[in-house]
Design a protein around this motif. Structure first.
Motif, PDB file in Angstrom:
ATOM      1  N   LEU A   9      -0.171   8.092  -4.081  1.00  0.00           N
ATOM      2  CA  LEU A   9       0.172   7.417  -3.143  1.00  0.00           C
ATOM      3  C   LEU A   9      -0.684   7.406  -1.893  1.00  0.00           C
ATOM      4  CD1 LEU A   9       3.988   8.632  -2.581  1.00  0.00           C
ATOM      5  CD2 LEU A   9       3.103   6.026  -3.069  1.00  0.00           C
ATOM      6  N   LYS A  10      -1.415   8.461  -1.658  1.00  0.00           N
ATOM      7  CA  LYS A  10      -2.522   8.339  -0.607  1.00  0.00           C
ATOM      8  C   LYS A  10      -3.562   7.392  -0.896  1.00  0.00           C
ATOM      9  CE  LYS A  10      -3.798  12.583   0.498  1.00  0.00           C
ATOM     10  NZ  LYS A  10      -3.954  14.071   0.787  1.00  0.00           N
ATOM     11  N   LYS A  11      -3.972   7.511  -2.154  1.00  0.00           N
ATOM     12  CA  LYS A  11      -5.194   6.512  -2.696  1.00  0.00           C
ATOM     13  C   LYS A  11      -4.647   5.124  -2.544  1.00  0.00           C
ATOM     14  CE  LYS A  11      -7.512   9.536  -5.925  1.00  0.00           C
ATOM     15  NZ  LYS A  11      -8.001   9.726  -7.098  1.00  0.00           N
ATOM     16  N   LYS A  12      -3.367   4.768  -2.784  1.00  0.00           N
ATOM     17  CA  LYS A  12      -2.874   3.416  -2.684  1.00  0.00           C
ATOM     18  C   LYS A  12      -3.023   2.897  -1.217  1.00  0.00           C
ATOM     19  CE  LYS A  12      -0.583   2.820  -7.046  1.00  0.00           C
ATOM     20  NZ  LYS A  12      -0.903   1.606  -7.395  1.00  0.00           N
ATOM     21  N   ASN A  17      -6.510  -0.343   3.315  1.00  0.00           N
ATOM     22  CA  ASN A  17      -7.434  -0.297   4.537  1.00  0.00           C
ATOM     23  C   ASN A  17      -6.968  -0.985   5.603  1.00  0.00           C
ATOM     24  OD1 ASN A  17      -9.808   0.266   6.002  1.00  0.00           O
ATOM     25  ND2 ASN A  17     -10.868  -1.393   5.420  1.00  0.00           N
ATOM     26  N   ARG A  18      -5.409  -0.651   6.081  1.00  0.00           N
ATOM     27  CA  ARG A  18      -4.880  -1.211   6.996  1.00  0.00           C
ATOM     28  C   ARG A  18      -4.576  -0.318   8.383  1.00  0.00           C
ATOM     29  NH1 ARG A  18       0.227  -4.706   4.867  1.00  0.00           N
ATOM     30  NH2 ARG A  18      -1.083  -6.314   3.709  1.00  0.00           N
ATOM     31  N   LYS A  59       7.345  -0.463   3.835  1.00  0.00           N
ATOM     32  CA  LYS A  59       6.098  -0.505   3.097  1.00  0.00           C
ATOM     33  C   LYS A  59       6.561  -0.111   1.723  1.00  0.00           C
ATOM     34  CE  LYS A  59       3.896   0.466   7.191  1.00  0.00           C
ATOM     35  NZ  LYS A  59       5.120   0.644   8.196  1.00  0.00           N
ATOM     36  N   THR A  60       6.096  -0.591   0.668  1.00  0.00           N
ATOM     37  CA  THR A  60       6.315  -0.281  -0.730  1.00  0.00           C
ATOM     38  C   THR A  60       5.034  -0.145  -1.405  1.00  0.00           C
ATOM     39  OG1 THR A  60       6.613  -2.407  -1.497  1.00  0.00           O
ATOM     40  CG2 THR A  60       8.656  -1.405  -0.796  1.00  0.00           C
ATOM     41  N   TYR A  61       4.848   0.953  -2.184  1.00  0.00           N
ATOM     42  CA  TYR A  61       3.775   1.386  -3.354  1.00  0.00           C
ATOM     43  C   TYR A  61       4.450   1.547  -4.757  1.00  0.00           C
ATOM     44  CZ  TYR A  61       1.491   1.537   0.947  1.00  0.00           C
ATOM     45  OH  TYR A  61       0.943   1.188   2.139  1.00  0.00           O
TER      46      TYR A  61
END
Length: 69
Positions: A9-12, A17-18, A59-61
Motif C-alpha cells: 500500500l505504501k509503495k502504491k 507522487n501526489r 482514495k482507493t488502491y
C-alpha cells in the motif's frame, strides 16, 4: 501478511507522487482498513477524505488477489 500488505500500500501511495502521507498506513492496525473485493478477486483498499493528508475525496488502491472465482 500484515507487513506485506502495508508495504505494498505504501509503495502504491508513494508512486502516485501526489504528496500523500503514507505513514498513516503504518499507524493503522490491519483490522482498521476498509476494503472490498471486486468481481475480479482483487482487494480494493479505501481511504476516506483527508486520511492520507490533504484532499476532501476518497482514495482507493488495488491489491492483486488470488481468490478463486
Amino acid at each position: 501478511s500484515e507487513a506485506k500488505i502495508k508495504e505494498t500500500l505504501k509503495k502504491k501511495i508513494e508512486a502516485e507522487n501526489r504528496g500523500y502521507d503514507s505513514s498513516e498506513v503504518d499507524s493503522k492496525d490491519i483490522s482498521e482498513f476498509e476494503f472490498y473485493i471486486n468481481k475480479k478477486g482483487n482487494v480494493i483498499v479505501c481511504f476516506g477524505p483527508y486520511e492520507l493528508g490533504y484532499g476532501g475525496w476518497s482514495k482507493t488502491y488495488k491489491l492483486e488477489g488470488d481468490l478463486p472465482k
